[in-house]
Design an enzyme around this catalytic site. Structure first.
Site, PDB file in Angstrom:
ATOM      1  N   HIS A 144       0.013  -6.757  -3.594  1.00  0.00           N
ATOM      2  CA  HIS A 144      -0.329  -7.752  -4.703  1.00  0.00           C
ATOM      3  C   HIS A 144       0.845  -8.457  -5.273  1.00  0.00           C
ATOM      4  O   HIS A 144       1.712  -7.939  -6.033  1.00  0.00           O
ATOM      5  CB  HIS A 144      -0.854  -6.839  -5.990  1.00  0.00           C
ATOM      6  N   HIS A 213      -5.658 -12.294  -6.143  1.00  0.00           N
ATOM      7  CA  HIS A 213      -5.692 -10.918  -6.030  1.00  0.00           C
ATOM      8  C   HIS A 213      -4.655 -10.583  -5.036  1.00  0.00           C
ATOM      9  O   HIS A 213      -3.731  -9.844  -5.527  1.00  0.00           O
ATOM     10  CB  HIS A 213      -7.071 -10.558  -5.024  1.00  0.00           C
TER      11      HIS A 213
END
Ligand code: 13P
Ligand code: ZN
Length: 286
Positions: A144, A213
């Site tokens: 991430h 994301h």
């Protein structure tokens, strides 16, 4: 050696989890890492396998070229920050069945658990990258990465646009990922659908951005995959800072297409021509 934790490939895997945590890419259980083991590495680990293997679990995806392979995987819901303290409870080794569509745990996750929820995407990416690299690729890594995620809020979700922006953010980026970076539009994570969409990108690129994301990268070894993640994220950081610092939101000057071609020539790498020749209607996304 009296523990699987002394096996080199396990040590290196644990080290990579810690390296990613140190970069700030793995809040809570964010991100996951899988490694396709060499036969000799399986042999080294086999003496430490559970006496009774876990049950076979279908994945919802299938790959002929991964039948019978072994993978090291982070556990679903496990924190990468905890891997180095308690590897046996946070990672596992799974075996793939002869149908190429199910896994079973052979070692690890001693307190219970399953491989990462992104295992279908990792598995399908491994299949594609194994094929297109003639078996060289062994690592799939998901993180991430904050600046890559931030850019997905401001740039069109197009591989050519992202690649050009990232190539032009620091001189040596185009040498590290001359093929470019794919982009997967926002999708629900953790299933077969996003796995298929990601591996369509992995046919052409060794990295794929997941909108809003994070980032998936592939590589032959831990250093190369980690270095690719790091280089793309750093380029995204520079692009974000430069755009935020500019009063117009646009850079005043950039690395030009001719500059990119000159770097490619000097370093002996072939840059993706589709990306080099791409012309955006919007001059911001040069
Ligand atoms: P897992 O904990 O299942 O690996 O999920 C983390 C993640 O990043 C999902 O995209
Ligand atoms: Zn994720």
């Amino acid at each position: 050696m009296n523990s699987i934790l002394g096996v080199k490939i396990i040590e290196d895997y644990i080290q990579m989890c810690s390296d990613g945590v140190r970069q700030g890419w793995h809040e809570r259980n964010g991100g996951n890492l899988t490694y396709r083991m060499r036969p000799e590495e399986v042999d080294e680990c086999e003496t430490y396998f559970d006496a009774v293997p876990g049950p076979w679990v279908p994945m919802g995806v299938q790959a002929d070229n991964l039948k019978g392979e072994y993978f090291i995987s982070t556990g679903s819901g496990k924190f990468l920050a905890n891997v180095h303290q308690e590897p046996q409870n946070n990672i596992c080794i799974v075996e793939i069945n002869e149908g190429g569509d199910s896994w079973r745990i052979r070692w690890g996750l001693e307190n219970g658990g399953v491989p990462t929820s992104e295992f279908p995407t990792h598995f399908m990416n491994h299949s594609v990258r194994k094929r297109v690299t003639d078996g060289e690729n062994r690592v799939i890594y998901h993180a991430h990465t904050p600046y890559v995620i931030a850019l997905t809020y401001v740039l069109p979700h197009k591989a050519e646009v992202f690649t050009r922006m990232l190539w032009k953010s620091a001189t040596e980026c185009c040498v590290v990922f001359p093929g470019g970076v794919g982009v997967v539009p926002w999708m629900v994570p953790g299933g077969a659908e996003i796995a298929r969409a990601t591996c369509r990108e992995m046919e052409h690129y060794d990295a794929a951005i997941w909108a809003f994301h994070g980032l998936f990268v592939s590589g032959p070894d831990f250093d190369t995959a980690f270095g690719l993640m790091h280089t793309i994220e750093k380029a995204a950081q520079i692009a974000s800072i430069a755009m935020s610092a500019s009063p117009t939101g646009k850079p005043a000057q950039v690395i030009t297409d001719d500059n990119l071609r000159a770097i490619g020539e000097a370093f002996g790498v072939k840059l993706n021509e589709d990306v080099l020749n791409y012309k955006s209607d919007d001059p911001l996304y040069c």
